[in-house]
Design an enzyme around this catalytic site. Structure first.
Site, mmCIF file in Angstrom:
data_model
loop_
_atom_site.group_PDB
_atom_site.id
_atom_site.type_symbol
_atom_site.label_atom_id
_atom_site.label_comp_id
_atom_site.label_asym_id
_atom_site.label_seq_id
_atom_site.Cartn_x
_atom_site.Cartn_y
_atom_site.Cartn_z
ATOM 1 N NE ARG A 1 14.171 -8.318 19.264
ATOM 2 C CZ ARG A 1 14.147 -8.806 20.329
ATOM 3 N NH1 ARG A 1 13.783 -8.339 21.389
ATOM 4 N NH2 ARG A 1 14.611 -10.139 20.047
ATOM 5 C CE LYS B 1 11.960 -1.197 23.944
ATOM 6 N NZ LYS B 1 11.820 -2.704 23.558
ATOM 7 N NE ARG C 1 15.070 -16.460 37.251
ATOM 8 C CZ ARG C 1 16.079 -17.249 37.705
ATOM 9 N NH1 ARG C 1 17.437 -17.333 37.079
ATOM 10 N NH2 ARG C 1 16.152 -17.676 39.007
HETATM 11 C C1 BTN Z 1 11.521 -2.978 20.003
HETATM 12 O O1 BTN Z 1 12.159 -2.558 21.097
HETATM 13 O O2 BTN Z 1 10.519 -3.803 19.943
HETATM 14 C C2 BTN Z 1 11.690 -2.318 18.621
HETATM 15 C C3 BTN Z 1 10.967 -1.289 18.230
HETATM 16 C C4 BTN Z 1 11.119 -0.149 17.034
HETATM 17 C C5 BTN Z 1 10.111 0.648 16.889
HETATM 18 C C6 BTN Z 1 10.457 1.559 15.594
HETATM 19 S S1 BTN Z 1 9.734 2.939 15.338
HETATM 20 C C7 BTN Z 1 10.189 3.065 13.616
HETATM 21 C C8 BTN Z 1 10.048 1.988 13.084
HETATM 22 N N1 BTN Z 1 8.930 1.833 12.636
HETATM 23 C C9 BTN Z 1 8.265 0.711 13.213
HETATM 24 O O3 BTN Z 1 7.066 0.333 12.900
HETATM 25 N N2 BTN Z 1 9.004 0.396 14.225
HETATM 26 C C10 BTN Z 1 10.362 0.863 14.165
#
Ligand code: BTN
Length: 351
Positions: free
Chosen positions: A143, A208, A346
């Protein structure tokens, strides 16, 4: 009565030729996926190539971030490895009702990003999905333009597409729905202590475990195609764990929580199955059937957080989500509502 002959699924056609044409690095990876030691000589013999070709493939695998070990007189080993992703095994493990919705499953060894590749394809017909996985992503995306790091064999990089007949009113909350579905699938596989962190993170033990990236292709009216990307950490290994920690994220992986190595093909099938069922329900009823499940798994409820969104940064206590999936933040000025943003927890103030 004679049964009509079923057409072969796309992923089953031309299988032996496709396997033989796989790059050597992928075939070496498949040999090492049992987690045991294999000498260079044994690998060369079983793959029908020279020892120096094996050595080059092993080096390439290591450069991709695989937690590969080389021990004198024993050979090479991929600790914590799990069997390779295989489209046919995923298809077999899909619940029948959901399998009928999946028109195509592809597993690639390496590509830039599974989301980018699906976005470049035509929309699947409404009610059906195309699934794409890769062992290695060279430009995996998270993201907010972040990079998604995942070692070969040690993660699940999954994307699937879905076409809504028209843009759903609560589309912004789809990430919450997918989070609930992924959490259900993982719980059914015995993964403990899972929580959801608004908007799109899956946590285990507060760290995570995975993330969701949803991308949309739509006109202002008419059908809307979403590509849903899910990254799940399976067995990260020290170097990728370190690289993720350097970005300020504490990561967890499935291997550290389960007593046996997780079967990625089964996990993919369970996640895709739950998500497709969830997408059909979301299309009919919106966020409503998912809200209570989301709230029950909320990792932030009541905690002091900082939220950075389009409106800037605010601090306060997280107060769950409203009926549209927006995060509620209790601040000194009153309750603020966030429809997108990033949240960090926090430290609690002690008196
Ligand atoms: C996040 O937490 O920032 C979201 C991560 C999403 C990763 C997945 S892996 C499969 C798909 N292809 C990508 O390039 N991104 C998502």
């Amino acid at each position: 009565m004679k049964r009509a002959k079923q057409a072969a699924r796309p992923e089953a056609r031309g299988r032996p030729a496709a396997h033989a044409a796989r790059p050597l690095v992928r075939r070496v990876f498949a040999e090492l996926a049992d987690g045991g030691f294999h000498s260079g000589e044994a690998l060369a013999r079983s793959l029908g190539v020279s020892r120096s070709a094996v050595w080059k493939a092993v080096r390439a695998l290591k450069a991709l971030g695989a937690p590969l070990e080389a021990v004198r007189n024993r050979g090479y080993c991929l600790p914590g490895a799990t069997p390779p992703l295989e489209a046919e095994l995923i298809r077999k493990a899909l619940p029948r009702a959901q399998g009928d919705r999946v028109s195509r499953i592809d597993v690639e060894w390496t590509l830039d990003s599974t989301n980018s590749r699906l976005l470049a394809r035509a929309n699947p017909p409404p009610g059906t999905s195309e699934v794409l996985l890769a062992e290695v992503q060279t430009s995996g995306r998270g993201r907010r333009g972040r990079q998604w790091l995942a070692p070969p064999g040690g993660s699940i990089c999954l994307s699937f597409s879905w076409t809504f007949r028209e843009v759903p009113r609560e589309l912004g909350a789809l990430g919450l729905v997918i989070g609930v579905c992924a959490l259900r699938a993982l719980r059914a596989h015995g993964v403990p202590r899972l929580e959801l962190k608004w908007p799109n993170d899956l946590l285990m033990d507060g760290r995570k475990l995975g993330g969701v990236l949803i991308e949309l292709r739509a006109e202002s009216t008419g059908p809307a195609c979403v590509v849903i990307g899910i990254g799940l950490n399976v067995a990260l290994g020290a170097s990728v764990l370190g690289a993720i920690a350097a970005t300020g994220i504490a990561a967890a992986d499935l291997a550290s929580a389960l007593h046996r190595p997780p079967d990625r093909n089964e996990i993919v099938a369970a996640v895709v199955g739950e998500c497709l069922e969830g997408l059909a329900a979301f299309e009919r009823e919106g966020l409503k059937p998912f809200i209570e499940h989301w709230r029950a798994a909320d990792a932030l409820a009541g905690r002091p957080v900082a939220v950075s969104g389009a409106q800037g940064t605010a601090q306060g206590l997280a107060r769950g989500i409203d009926l549209h999936g927006a995060l509620l933040l209790e601040t000194r000025e009153g309750v603020q509502r966030f429809i997108s943003g990033d949240v960090s927890v926090r430290p609690a103030v002690t008196r």
